[in-house]
Design a protein around this motif. Structure first.
Motif, PDB file in Angstrom:
ATOM      1  N   ARG A 163      -8.478  -5.038  22.326  1.00  0.00           N
ATOM      2  CA  ARG A 163      -7.656  -4.367  21.312  1.00  0.00           C
ATOM      3  C   ARG A 163      -8.057  -4.760  19.892  1.00  0.00           C
ATOM      4  O   ARG A 163      -8.269  -3.897  19.045  1.00  0.00           O
ATOM      5  CB  ARG A 163      -6.178  -4.632  21.602  1.00  0.00           C
ATOM      6  N   TRP A 166     -11.508  -3.383  18.949  1.00  0.00           N
ATOM      7  CA  TRP A 166     -11.583  -2.020  18.423  1.00  0.00           C
ATOM      8  C   TRP A 166     -11.452  -2.028  16.903  1.00  0.00           C
ATOM      9  O   TRP A 166     -12.220  -1.353  16.194  1.00  0.00           O
ATOM     10  CB  TRP A 166     -10.481  -1.149  19.036  1.00  0.00           C
ATOM     11  N   SER A 257      -3.843   4.989  20.418  1.00  0.00           N
ATOM     12  CA  SER A 257      -4.861   5.559  19.535  1.00  0.00           C
ATOM     13  C   SER A 257      -5.331   4.555  18.487  1.00  0.00           C
ATOM     14  O   SER A 257      -6.528   4.467  18.184  1.00  0.00           O
ATOM     15  CB  SER A 257      -4.308   6.822  18.857  1.00  0.00           C
ATOM     16  N   TYR A 258      -4.393   3.828  17.911  1.00  0.00           N
ATOM     17  CA  TYR A 258      -4.704   2.703  17.024  1.00  0.00           C
ATOM     18  C   TYR A 258      -4.122   1.488  17.745  1.00  0.00           C
ATOM     19  O   TYR A 258      -2.917   1.231  17.655  1.00  0.00           O
ATOM     20  CB  TYR A 258      -4.056   2.894  15.650  1.00  0.00           C
ATOM     21  N   PRO A 259      -4.950   0.743  18.482  1.00  0.00           N
ATOM     22  CA  PRO A 259      -4.439  -0.217  19.460  1.00  0.00           C
ATOM     23  C   PRO A 259      -3.346  -1.140  18.926  1.00  0.00           C
ATOM     24  O   PRO A 259      -3.535  -1.829  17.926  1.00  0.00           O
ATOM     25  CB  PRO A 259      -5.695  -0.988  19.856  1.00  0.00           C
ATOM     26  N   GLY A 312      -9.588   3.315  21.528  1.00  0.00           N
ATOM     27  CA  GLY A 312      -8.828   3.935  20.455  1.00  0.00           C
ATOM     28  C   GLY A 312      -9.482   5.230  20.022  1.00  0.00           C
ATOM     29  O   GLY A 312     -10.353   5.782  20.709  1.00  0.00           O
TER      30      GLY A 312
END
Length: 326
Positions: A163, A166, A257-259, A312
């Motif tokens: 996470r 990303w 999508s945005y971790p 993501g």
């Protein structure tokens, strides 16, 4: 101390085992034996599957000061492990999760916040409710000899979820970056090594009770600026803020999508990123700088081409989203 670590070879357990050895503890691992690390020395390895065979824990003369369960997610596992260890182990630390909380609507929620409503003996399938049942099972069997630790999102080298990785890779790409909201949504990561240190402090101090293990949250705009300053992308980051409603309508998924990012403007997420760890801080929970964690993750990624990176938003999806939200 004589420590028994259940699991102990993946992420948190890997750092916990290494640190326990560095601090001079006598460590026994019980796991399936899928991983071993060359820097681990002078430990005992008991191989078995907690769902099928706990016999390796029942050997003659085996006794520990404390067991640390890093991987229990089913109350049946808590019951069987307790049956095997009671009489062989003095105390137990259970690594639970902040996912036991019913929602994240209240800012500054502490360990007294409402949990998912599920009773011991009921069936559950979701991660949070299952952990609630595990806590209840252990509490019933160990009483005051139990310490429950509830980490939030852990990050650092060897993270299998990828996470933070990303975010690191996206910052390293630089350039224009479509981001949700106005930069005030909060992220709340904790370096896995800070978590491991507190687990061992709790062991050494024979702490009982329940403790949230989270680092104070940081606003998204500050998060991006600090990551960019530390990672120094070749092309400067240029944030492009887009309203959450428009992004959600276009298919953006909270958390995914945005971790780990959630829209704090929605009532059910208003308190996320503002969870309190004051009780643990009083007992010695420390936090290394974000920049140190980010640098170490970037270094690990550079040397581990097969390391996991969360799925993501991709560059192609970001381009499509720009067109949809304009």
């Amino acid at each position: 101390m004589k420590l028994l670590i259940i699991g102990g070879t993946g992420f948190l357990g890997r750092h916990l085992t290494s640190l326990a050895l560095d601090w001079g503890h006598e460590v026994t691992l019980f796991n399936r034996g899928h991983r071993q690390h060359p820097d681990w020395r002078e430990l005992t390895q008991l191989q078995g599957d907690r769902d099928q065979n706990l016999d390796p824990l029942l050997g003659e003369g085996l006794h520990w000061d404390l067991a640390i369960d890093t991987c229990c997610y089913d109350p049946a596992q808590a019951a069987s492990l307790s049956a095997a260890l009671l009489g062989r182990c003095e105390r137990l630390i259970f690594i639970s999760t902040i996912s036991v909380y019913r929602d994240f609507a209240r800012p500054e929620m502490d360990e007294s916040a409402p949990l998912h409503q599920v009773a011991l003996g009921e069936s559950a399938s979701d991660y949070g409710p299952l952990k609630v049942l595990c806590e209840a099972e252990y509490r019933t069997r160990w009483g005051e000899r139990l310490c429950i630790l509830r980490p939030g999102v852990l990050c650092g080298p060897f993270d299998p979820t990828g996470r933070l990785a990303w975010w690191v890779q996206r910052v390293q790409q630089g350039g224009s970056w479509l981001l949700p909201g106005e930069g005030q949504d909060r992220l709340q990561y904790l370096d896995v090594r800070d978590c491991a240190e507190f687990v061992l402090r709790a062991a050494e101090q024979q702490l009982g009770g329940i403790f949230n293990l989270v680092k104070p949250g940081i606003a998204l705009n500050d998060w991006v600026e600090r990551l960019a300053a530390r990672l120094a992308p070749a092309t400067p980051i240029v944030p492009e803020w887009a309203p959450w409603p428009a992004l959600l309508a276009a298919g953006v998924e909270p958390w995914q999508s945005y971790p780990t990012l959630l829209p704090n403007e929605q009532p059910e997420y208003a308190g996320y990123g503002r969870i309190s760890a004051e009780a643990a801080i009083v007992q010695g929970l420390n936090f290394r700088p974000l920049e140190e964690t980010v640098a170490d993750v970037a270094e690990w990624l550079a040397g581990a081409p097969d390391a996991a990176v969360a799925a993501g938003i991709t560059a192609e999806q970001e381009t499509r989203l720009r067109q949809l939200v304009r």
